[in-house]
Motif scaffolding. Structure first.
Motif, PDB file in Angstrom:
ATOM      1  N   LEU A   2       2.398 -52.587  31.999  1.00 54.40           N
ATOM      2  CA  LEU A   2       2.060 -51.235  32.448  1.00 54.40           C
ATOM      3  C   LEU A   2       2.536 -50.177  31.462  1.00 54.40           C
ATOM      4  O   LEU A   2       1.866 -49.167  31.236  1.00 54.40           O
ATOM      5  CB  LEU A   2       2.653 -50.982  33.834  1.00 54.40           C
ATOM      6  CG  LEU A   2       1.987 -51.748  34.964  1.00 54.40           C
ATOM      7  CD1 LEU A   2       2.838 -51.677  36.223  1.00 54.40           C
ATOM      8  CD2 LEU A   2       0.605 -51.215  35.225  1.00 54.40           C
ATOM      9  N   PHE A   3       3.691 -50.404  30.839  1.00 54.36           N
ATOM     10  CA  PHE A   3       4.209 -49.472  29.842  1.00 54.36           C
ATOM     11  C   PHE A   3       3.302 -49.435  28.610  1.00 54.36           C
ATOM     12  O   PHE A   3       2.976 -48.358  28.106  1.00 54.36           O
ATOM     13  CB  PHE A   3       5.634 -49.873  29.455  1.00 54.36           C
ATOM     14  CG  PHE A   3       6.286 -48.934  28.489  1.00 54.36           C
ATOM     15  CD1 PHE A   3       6.642 -47.655  28.883  1.00 54.36           C
ATOM     16  CD2 PHE A   3       6.557 -49.327  27.192  1.00 54.36           C
ATOM     17  CE1 PHE A   3       7.249 -46.786  27.992  1.00 54.36           C
ATOM     18  CE2 PHE A   3       7.155 -48.468  26.302  1.00 54.36           C
ATOM     19  CZ  PHE A   3       7.507 -47.194  26.703  1.00 54.36           C
ATOM     20  N   ILE A   4       2.864 -50.607  28.140  1.00 52.16           N
ATOM     21  CA  ILE A   4       1.943 -50.672  27.004  1.00 52.16           C
ATOM     22  C   ILE A   4       0.605 -50.019  27.365  1.00 52.16           C
ATOM     23  O   ILE A   4       0.008 -49.305  26.548  1.00 52.16           O
ATOM     24  CB  ILE A   4       1.749 -52.134  26.548  1.00 52.16           C
ATOM     25  CG1 ILE A   4       3.068 -52.699  26.020  1.00 52.16           C
ATOM     26  CG2 ILE A   4       0.654 -52.257  25.513  1.00 52.16           C
ATOM     27  CD1 ILE A   4       3.610 -51.988  24.800  1.00 52.16           C
ATOM     28  N   ALA A   5       0.132 -50.223  28.590  1.00 53.74           N
ATOM     29  CA  ALA A   5      -1.123 -49.595  29.025  1.00 53.74           C
ATOM     30  C   ALA A   5      -0.981 -48.079  29.049  1.00 53.74           C
ATOM     31  O   ALA A   5      -1.904 -47.358  28.644  1.00 53.74           O
ATOM     32  CB  ALA A   5      -1.525 -50.114  30.398  1.00 53.74           C
ATOM     33  N   ALA A   6       0.163 -47.566  29.518  1.00 52.91           N
ATOM     34  CA  ALA A   6       0.384 -46.122  29.541  1.00 52.91           C
ATOM     35  C   ALA A   6       0.401 -45.553  28.128  1.00 52.91           C
ATOM     36  O   ALA A   6      -0.180 -44.492  27.872  1.00 52.91           O
ATOM     37  CB  ALA A   6       1.691 -45.799  30.267  1.00 52.91           C
ATOM     38  N   ILE A   7       1.037 -46.249  27.198  1.00 52.66           N
ATOM     39  CA  ILE A   7       1.067 -45.792  25.802  1.00 52.66           C
ATOM     40  C   ILE A   7      -0.335 -45.807  25.208  1.00 52.66           C
ATOM     41  O   ILE A   7      -0.726 -44.875  24.499  1.00 52.66           O
ATOM     42  CB  ILE A   7       2.044 -46.642  24.974  1.00 52.66           C
ATOM     43  CG1 ILE A   7       3.468 -46.332  25.385  1.00 52.66           C
ATOM     44  CG2 ILE A   7       1.859 -46.388  23.484  1.00 52.66           C
ATOM     45  CD1 ILE A   7       4.500 -47.203  24.733  1.00 52.66           C
ATOM     46  N   ALA A   8      -1.098 -46.849  25.497  1.00 56.08           N
ATOM     47  CA  ALA A   8      -2.459 -46.941  24.964  1.00 56.08           C
ATOM     48  C   ALA A   8      -3.346 -45.828  25.521  1.00 56.08           C
ATOM     49  O   ALA A   8      -4.116 -45.202  24.774  1.00 56.08           O
ATOM     50  CB  ALA A   8      -3.061 -48.305  25.289  1.00 56.08           C
ATOM     51  N   ILE A   9      -3.245 -45.550  26.811  1.00 53.23           N
ATOM     52  CA  ILE A   9      -4.039 -44.483  27.427  1.00 53.23           C
ATOM     53  C   ILE A   9      -3.632 -43.127  26.852  1.00 53.23           C
ATOM     54  O   ILE A   9      -4.485 -42.282  26.553  1.00 53.23           O
ATOM     55  CB  ILE A   9      -3.873 -44.487  28.961  1.00 53.23           C
ATOM     56  CG1 ILE A   9      -4.439 -45.763  29.553  1.00 53.23           C
ATOM     57  CG2 ILE A   9      -4.502 -43.265  29.593  1.00 53.23           C
ATOM     58  CD1 ILE A   9      -5.929 -45.804  29.666  1.00 53.23           C
ATOM     59  N   TYR A  10      -2.323 -42.907  26.656  1.00 51.60           N
ATOM     60  CA  TYR A  10      -1.870 -41.649  26.086  1.00 51.60           C
ATOM     61  C   TYR A  10      -2.370 -41.488  24.652  1.00 51.60           C
ATOM     62  O   TYR A  10      -2.802 -40.396  24.259  1.00 51.60           O
ATOM     63  CB  TYR A  10      -0.352 -41.544  26.123  1.00 51.60           C
ATOM     64  CG  TYR A  10       0.145 -40.266  25.502  1.00 51.60           C
ATOM     65  CD1 TYR A  10       0.042 -39.068  26.193  1.00 51.60           C
ATOM     66  CD2 TYR A  10       0.691 -40.241  24.228  1.00 51.60           C
ATOM     67  CE1 TYR A  10       0.470 -37.883  25.639  1.00 51.60           C
ATOM     68  CE2 TYR A  10       1.126 -39.065  23.659  1.00 51.60           C
ATOM     69  CZ  TYR A  10       1.016 -37.887  24.367  1.00 51.60           C
ATOM     70  OH  TYR A  10       1.437 -36.715  23.805  1.00 51.60           O
TER      71      TYR A  10
END
Length: 84
Positions: free
Chosen positions: A33-41
């Protein structure tokens, strides 16, 4: 209310994995989820959409970020319960 619900969903995810033998498995959902948040940002920052699409991308970032924070807090709780 929606964001608190997302936080609680993230909080519950590590508790679903509490019976799995390897102790590192409780950190996998928070990492993903942290990697997904960074990718979306990153996508929202470097390739912004137009109008409401930009707002939607920022909301996705908030959704993944809050769920990741909840998952990290749940992982810490499960970690301390296991080591007690």
């Amino acid at each position: 209310m929606l964001f608190f619900g997302l936080f609680l969903i993230g909080l519950v995810i590590p508790f679903l994995l509490v019976k799995v033998k390897p102790s590192w498995i409780i950190w996998v959902p928070s990492f993903v989820l942290f990697i997904a948040a960074i990718a979306i940002y990153g996508k929202a920052e470097f390739f912004p959409g137009e109008g409401m699409a930009d707002l939607a991308e920022r909301l996705y970032f908030i959704i993944f970020g809050l769920t990741a924070i909840g998952s990290i807090v749940g992982g810490l709780i499960v970690h301390f319960i296991r080591n007690k």
